[in-house]
Design a protein around this motif. Structure first.
Motif, PDB file in Angstrom:
ATOM      1  N   GLU A 164      66.352  44.695  39.830  1.00 30.58           N
ATOM      2  CA  GLU A 164      67.099  44.839  38.586  1.00 30.58           C
ATOM      3  C   GLU A 164      68.430  44.103  38.670  1.00 30.58           C
ATOM      4  O   GLU A 164      68.940  43.828  39.759  1.00 30.58           O
ATOM      5  CB  GLU A 164      67.340  46.340  38.343  1.00 30.58           C
ATOM      6  CG  GLU A 164      67.972  46.683  37.023  1.00 30.58           C
ATOM      7  CD  GLU A 164      67.060  46.391  35.846  1.00 30.58           C
ATOM      8  OE1 GLU A 164      67.533  45.750  34.890  1.00 30.58           O
ATOM      9  OE2 GLU A 164      65.891  46.806  35.867  1.00 30.58           O
ATOM     10  N   ASP A 165      68.979  43.784  37.507  1.00 33.92           N
ATOM     11  CA  ASP A 165      70.338  43.264  37.425  1.00 33.92           C
ATOM     12  C   ASP A 165      71.195  44.330  36.749  1.00 33.92           C
ATOM     13  O   ASP A 165      71.111  44.529  35.540  1.00 33.92           O
ATOM     14  CB  ASP A 165      70.358  41.963  36.622  1.00 33.92           C
ATOM     15  CG  ASP A 165      71.775  41.447  36.385  1.00 33.92           C
ATOM     16  OD1 ASP A 165      72.723  42.041  36.947  1.00 33.92           O
ATOM     17  OD2 ASP A 165      71.928  40.463  35.635  1.00 33.92           O
ATOM     18  N   PHE A 166      72.013  45.022  37.517  1.00 32.08           N
ATOM     19  CA  PHE A 166      72.848  46.088  36.973  1.00 32.08           C
ATOM     20  C   PHE A 166      74.151  45.564  36.379  1.00 32.08           C
ATOM     21  O   PHE A 166      74.962  46.347  35.876  1.00 32.08           O
ATOM     22  CB  PHE A 166      73.147  47.121  38.062  1.00 32.08           C
ATOM     23  CG  PHE A 166      71.950  47.942  38.445  1.00 32.08           C
ATOM     24  CD1 PHE A 166      71.559  49.028  37.682  1.00 32.08           C
ATOM     25  CD2 PHE A 166      71.184  47.601  39.561  1.00 32.08           C
ATOM     26  CE1 PHE A 166      70.442  49.770  38.024  1.00 32.08           C
ATOM     27  CE2 PHE A 166      70.063  48.345  39.907  1.00 32.08           C
ATOM     28  CZ  PHE A 166      69.691  49.432  39.141  1.00 32.08           C
ATOM     29  N   THR A 167      74.370  44.243  36.409  1.00 36.64           N
ATOM     30  CA  THR A 167      75.605  43.677  35.862  1.00 36.64           C
ATOM     31  C   THR A 167      75.481  43.321  34.390  1.00 36.64           C
ATOM     32  O   THR A 167      76.479  42.985  33.749  1.00 36.64           O
ATOM     33  CB  THR A 167      76.014  42.399  36.628  1.00 36.64           C
ATOM     34  OG1 THR A 167      75.081  41.346  36.328  1.00 36.64           O
ATOM     35  CG2 THR A 167      76.057  42.653  38.127  1.00 36.64           C
ATOM     36  N   GLY A 168      74.281  43.353  33.829  1.00 36.84           N
ATOM     37  CA  GLY A 168      74.096  42.996  32.425  1.00 36.84           C
ATOM     38  C   GLY A 168      74.040  41.503  32.171  1.00 36.84           C
ATOM     39  O   GLY A 168      74.216  41.049  31.030  1.00 36.84           O
ATOM     40  N   GLN A 169      73.740  40.709  33.206  1.00 35.97           N
ATOM     41  CA  GLN A 169      73.649  39.256  33.055  1.00 35.97           C
ATOM     42  C   GLN A 169      72.194  38.760  33.053  1.00 35.97           C
ATOM     43  O   GLN A 169      71.940  37.584  33.265  1.00 35.97           O
ATOM     44  CB  GLN A 169      74.444  38.564  34.172  1.00 35.97           C
ATOM     45  CG  GLN A 169      75.933  38.885  34.131  1.00 35.97           C
ATOM     46  CD  GLN A 169      76.693  38.290  35.291  1.00 35.97           C
ATOM     47  OE1 GLN A 169      77.209  37.175  35.220  1.00 35.97           O
ATOM     48  NE2 GLN A 169      76.762  39.021  36.397  1.00 35.97           N
ATOM     49  N   PHE A 170      71.279  39.684  32.831  1.00 32.53           N
ATOM     50  CA  PHE A 170      69.851  39.361  32.671  1.00 32.53           C
ATOM     51  C   PHE A 170      69.302  38.535  33.834  1.00 32.53           C
ATOM     52  O   PHE A 170      68.576  37.567  33.654  1.00 32.53           O
ATOM     53  CB  PHE A 170      69.621  38.637  31.338  1.00 32.53           C
ATOM     54  CG  PHE A 170      70.164  39.387  30.157  1.00 32.53           C
ATOM     55  CD1 PHE A 170      69.527  40.518  29.672  1.00 32.53           C
ATOM     56  CD2 PHE A 170      71.369  39.003  29.566  1.00 32.53           C
ATOM     57  CE1 PHE A 170      70.054  41.243  28.598  1.00 32.53           C
ATOM     58  CE2 PHE A 170      71.906  39.715  28.504  1.00 32.53           C
ATOM     59  CZ  PHE A 170      71.241  40.841  28.023  1.00 32.53           C
ATOM     60  N   GLY A 171      69.688  38.976  35.032  1.00 33.81           N
ATOM     61  CA  GLY A 171      69.151  38.353  36.236  1.00 33.81           C
ATOM     62  C   GLY A 171      69.715  36.992  36.564  1.00 33.81           C
ATOM     63  O   GLY A 171      69.232  36.330  37.480  1.00 33.81           O
ATOM     64  N   LYS A 172      70.713  36.544  35.828  1.00 37.62           N
ATOM     65  CA  LYS A 172      71.295  35.195  36.001  1.00 37.62           C
ATOM     66  C   LYS A 172      70.208  34.111  35.872  1.00 37.62           C
ATOM     67  O   LYS A 172      70.278  33.047  36.496  1.00 37.62           O
ATOM     68  CB  LYS A 172      72.026  35.067  37.348  1.00 37.62           C
ATOM     69  CG  LYS A 172      73.281  35.915  37.499  1.00 37.62           C
ATOM     70  CD  LYS A 172      74.405  35.523  36.539  1.00 37.62           C
ATOM     71  CE  LYS A 172      75.057  34.190  36.813  1.00 37.62           C
ATOM     72  NZ  LYS A 172      76.020  34.185  37.890  1.00 37.62           N
ATOM     73  N   PHE A 173      69.213  34.373  35.031  1.00 43.23           N
ATOM     74  CA  PHE A 173      68.157  33.392  34.772  1.00 43.23           C
ATOM     75  C   PHE A 173      68.522  32.414  33.653  1.00 43.23           C
ATOM     76  O   PHE A 173      67.739  31.535  33.306  1.00 43.23           O
ATOM     77  CB  PHE A 173      66.853  34.113  34.380  1.00 43.23           C
ATOM     78  CG  PHE A 173      66.165  34.817  35.508  1.00 43.23           C
ATOM     79  CD1 PHE A 173      65.631  34.106  36.566  1.00 43.23           C
ATOM     80  CD2 PHE A 173      66.045  36.203  35.508  1.00 43.23           C
ATOM     81  CE1 PHE A 173      64.986  34.751  37.607  1.00 43.23           C
ATOM     82  CE2 PHE A 173      65.399  36.854  36.544  1.00 43.23           C
ATOM     83  CZ  PHE A 173      64.868  36.125  37.597  1.00 43.23           C
ATOM     84  N   TYR A 174      69.713  32.573  33.079  1.00 43.13           N
ATOM     85  CA  TYR A 174      70.095  31.807  31.897  1.00 43.13           C
ATOM     86  C   TYR A 174      69.992  30.291  32.105  1.00 43.13           C
ATOM     87  O   TYR A 174      69.474  29.567  31.240  1.00 43.13           O
ATOM     88  CB  TYR A 174      71.522  32.185  31.494  1.00 43.13           C
ATOM     89  CG  TYR A 174      72.044  31.445  30.288  1.00 43.13           C
ATOM     90  CD1 TYR A 174      71.688  31.840  28.995  1.00 43.13           C
ATOM     91  CD2 TYR A 174      72.898  30.345  30.434  1.00 43.13           C
ATOM     92  CE1 TYR A 174      72.168  31.157  27.884  1.00 43.13           C
ATOM     93  CE2 TYR A 174      73.378  29.657  29.332  1.00 43.13           C
ATOM     94  CZ  TYR A 174      73.011  30.064  28.064  1.00 43.13           C
ATOM     95  OH  TYR A 174      73.483  29.371  26.969  1.00 43.13           O
TER      96      TYR A 174
END
Length: 420
Positions: A164-174
């Protein structure tokens, strides 16, 4: 009369030598399915029977009560086992108890209730832990944000955090995947869930989840995390009062000087790390060693398990039980942890010393415990989006997967005071 007395003696010795225990060896030479052996042990515990975990004895073997139904279950699941008499079992336990041996027998008392924190749409093969549990035939329940925020974690003894990404950056997949349907759909689903649960931003909702999980551990829970769930969890805790998300993630700018505002005192394992500011870089922070592994070729990528005192440090010894001290390395979004950014109170259980990285770490938080394990899949060296699932039938003796299952059984143990 003499004949009858002799017959009585023979019968008595036959009775005394009758099998009373089942040994499940866990060494490399005699066990043909290490992973399912954990499932057998869990199954016996679920029948309200106690088990002894023989630390450092033949790879961390299990001593079970004897019974025809247990023998048959071992045969059905393809688990190697040996029948021991009372005398044989007592002899092994006496040998283990010797002060000169770095071994111990730990009693496992009850089958822990297992929860996996994972999105509902994920398949079991999306995550190494769910694959291990499914293959070992250990039951688990899937929970996600709604259950966590509604305080359902109290129902479970052990919690695994999916990647999971708990930072709210959607896994840094951007950077690489922002135009793909799966990324767009996943982002939309996360935003809808956040709004449903009463939050304006995914980052705020994920922080609330992380804080609930933190409280679960502090209250006595056992938490296990792999890959990006490890560092993103700690980053979310450190950034509790700070906006670290760029506009493409949460719709507004990040705080101008968020790095200086991080509170490392709130984290579980990591300290003094630097966040990765670029939204297009597939990395959260300096904690992860993935981009710093140029001198670690695949062919020689191994990490070594640390050696602890079984009698004094039963907890880390349990977590390191294996039939080899060298484990094949494997990568993930978070592959390994920078040794210098791990808190001194955290135990390093497995490391690649030459590269200055820790692969497997463990610590205490409040009344509970946590274990972080770097990498995505112990039998898929460089797992990528869309790669086929791992077939554990091809890896029944996997040392990397054994470390996961050590953690699953860990809450069942009757705890002793730890030296370190």
């Amino acid at each position: 009369m003499i004949r009858n007395l002799c017959l009585l003696v023979v019968c008595l010795f036959s009775f005394m030598g009758y099998a009373s225990s089942i040994l499940i060896p866990m060494d490399a030479e005699t066990q043909k399915n290490h992973l399912k052996a954990y499932g057998i042990t869990y199954w016996v515990l679920s029948k309200q029977r106690k088990v002894q975990w023989l630390l450092n004895y033949r790879g961390g073997s299990f001593l079970l009560p004897d019974g025809e139904i247990i023998r048959k279950e071992c045969q059905i699941r393809g688990v190697s086992f040996e029948i021991l008499s009372d005398d044989q079992a007592n002899s092994i336990l006496d040998e283990i108890s010797s002060p000169s041996r770095n071994q111990d027998a730990v009693i496992l008392e009850k089958a822990p209730k297992i929860a996996v924190y994972s999105p509902k749409g994920n398949q079991p093969w999306d995550d190494a832990v769910t694959m291990a549990l499914t293959y070992a035939e250990i039951p688990y329940v899937t929970v996600y944000d709604e259950e966590v925020l509604n305080d359902k974690l109290a129902l479970y003894d052990w919690l695994h955090l999916h990647h999971e990404d708990f930072t709210g950056q959607f896994g840094k997949f951007y950077g690489a995947y922002r135009a793909t349907p799966w990324y767009i759909e996943g982002k939309n689903d996360a935003e809808k869930l956040a709004k449903k649960l009463g939050y304006n931003k995914v980052s705020d909702e994920k922080l609330a989840v992380a804080l609930k999980i933190r409280n679960y551990v502090i209250g006595g829970g056992f938490m296990f995390a792999m890959c990006s769930a490890t560092d993103s969890f700690d980053i979310a805790l450190a950034a509790e009062q700070v906006d670290i998300c760029e506009p493409m993630f949460d719709g507004d700018p990040s705080d101008p000087n968020y790095q200086a505002s991080l509170d490392y005192g709130k984290t579980f394992a990591f300290t003094d790390f630097t966040l990765e500011r670029s939204p297009v870089k597939y990395e959260f922070s300096s904690i992860d060693m993935t981009s710093k592994r140029g001198n670690v070729p695949k062919e020689s990528d191994y990490f070594s398990l640390m050696d602890f005192s079984a009698k004094w440090d039963a907890v880390p010894t349990m977590l390191c039980q294996n039939h080899t001290s060298l484990v094949k390395g494997f990568m993930g979004q978070t592959t390994a942890f920078k040794r210098s950014e791990i808190k001194p109170t955290v135990l390093v259980l497995g490391e690649n010393k030459l590269n200055g990285e820790a692969r497997y770490i463990h610590g205490i938080k409040g009344k509970g415990f946590f274990t972080f394990y770097g990498g995505h899949d112990p039998e898929d060296y460089q797992h990528r989006v869309g790669d086929p699932k791992t077939e554990l039938e091809l890896h029944p003796t996997s040392p990397g997967y054994r470390l996961i299952l050590n953690n699953v059984l860990f809450p069942a143990a009757r705890k002793k005071k730890q030296k370190t």
